[in-house]
Design an enzyme around this catalytic site. Structure first.
Site, PDB file in Angstrom:
ATOM      1  CB  SER A  10      -0.903   0.014   1.243  1.00 33.61           C
ATOM      2  OG  SER A  10      -0.106  -0.010   2.417  1.00 33.61           O
ATOM      3  CB  CYS A  11       3.017   2.639   1.843  1.00 36.16           C
ATOM      4  SG  CYS A  11       4.206   3.891   2.308  1.00 36.16           S
ATOM      5  N   GLY A  12       4.864   3.241  -0.807  1.00 35.13           N
ATOM      6  CA  GLY A  12       6.207   3.177  -1.342  1.00 35.13           C
ATOM      7  C   GLY A  12       7.204   3.989  -0.552  1.00 35.13           C
TER       8      GLY A  12
END
Length: 290
Positions: A122-124
């Site tokens: 969900s996140c980079g």
């Protein structure tokens, strides 16, 4: 380094391919006649460079070579596949480990910018230590030699769902596809993580004799800033997302010279950046937003 494993094209998806079997677990209901659910596999994948652990991702367990190569490229760890001298994937009780041996120059560069990174679906930004590390300088890419056509984008979107066997079985995966200038999907990868699907696709493109300026990327997910960053890293001039973009994705696409389209479905899409790169001659149903 061995060539990336077997071709993953729409033609290869005609049957129940090994890719699908590796990425799906069939779970029976509690009652004998309750049927079954097909569940998408999710597994920890660690990336090691010359024996040094650098990243851990949660990903679908197929096509890890493409994932490792694409991630290494879009993260700036390598500059070309030639920087990877060897790539092996090890299966352990805790997950998969991609062992990459890279050139001494790239290992030195990696050590200079080393960060503790834990990737998630969900996140980079996990592991980024300061706000200054978030944006990257994205020099504007040259405009495409000829405008993209709405017909090409519509054609790619029409093929996208039928080329997602994992999603059709489980409803739990994202896809990233490479479409030609005519809109024909040449390669497509699925993963529980949208970033991973795009990295797998880019990893494949790096090993193909493909002119990445002559085609565009279609993703089944939203378009975040990191999806635009990865598209830019691959030198691709257009990103089409089935879902919505974010504000930062739009800003980055503007500065990077990338046509960004969102809400692309049912013969409609909205252009959020560089509409001048699109041929609007047949745009009756096109919603355009600068």
């Amino acid at each position: 380094m061995a060539l990336i494993n077997s071709a993953f094209t729409p033609e290869a998806l005609a049957g129940n391919t090994p890719h699908v079997l590796r990425d799906v677990v069939r779970v029976r209901g509690p009652q004998a006649d309750a049927g079954h659910d097909d569940i998408a596999c999710e597994q920890a994948v660690a990336l090691e460079y010359n024996g040094i652990s650098h990243a851990a991702l949660m990903a679908s367990p197929a096509h890890i070579e493409e994932l490792a190569l694409g991630f290494s490229f879009t993260e700036g760890i390598i500059e070309s596949p030639a920087d990877v001298l060897d790539l092996d994937v090890e299966t352990t009780a805790l997950g998969l480990i991609a062992h990459l041996r890279i050139t001494s120059a790239r290992l030195h560069a990696l050590k200079l910018r080393r960060r503790s990174l834990m990737g998630r679906t969900s996140c980079g930004l996990c592991g980024v230590e300061s706000l200054g590390e978030v944006p990257r300088a994205l020099p504007a890419l040259a405009a495409p030699a000829s405008p993209w056509t709405r017909a090409a984008i519509d054609h790619a979107l029409g093929q996208l769902r039928q080329c997602q066997p994992l999603h059709n079985l489980t409803g739990a995966t994202h896809a990233a596809a490479w479409a030609t200038t005519q809109g024909s999907i040449a390669f497509i990868y699925e993963d529980v993580g949208r970033h991973n699907a795009l990295d797998k696709l880019i990893g494949r493109l790096l090993c193909e004799p493909t002119d990445r300026t002559q085609g565009f990327i279609v993703v089944s997910s939203r378009a975040s800033f990191e999806m635009v960053q990865k598209t830019h890293a691959a030198g691709v001039r257009a990103l089409v997302a089935v879902s919505a973009p974010t504000t930062l994705a739009i800003e980055l696409a503007h500065s990077a010279g990338i046509l960004l389209a969102g809400f692309a479905r049912e013969d409609r899409f909205t252009v959020y950046a560089h509409p001048e790169h699109l041929d609007l001659s047949a745009s009756q149903a096109l919603s355009q937003r600068a």
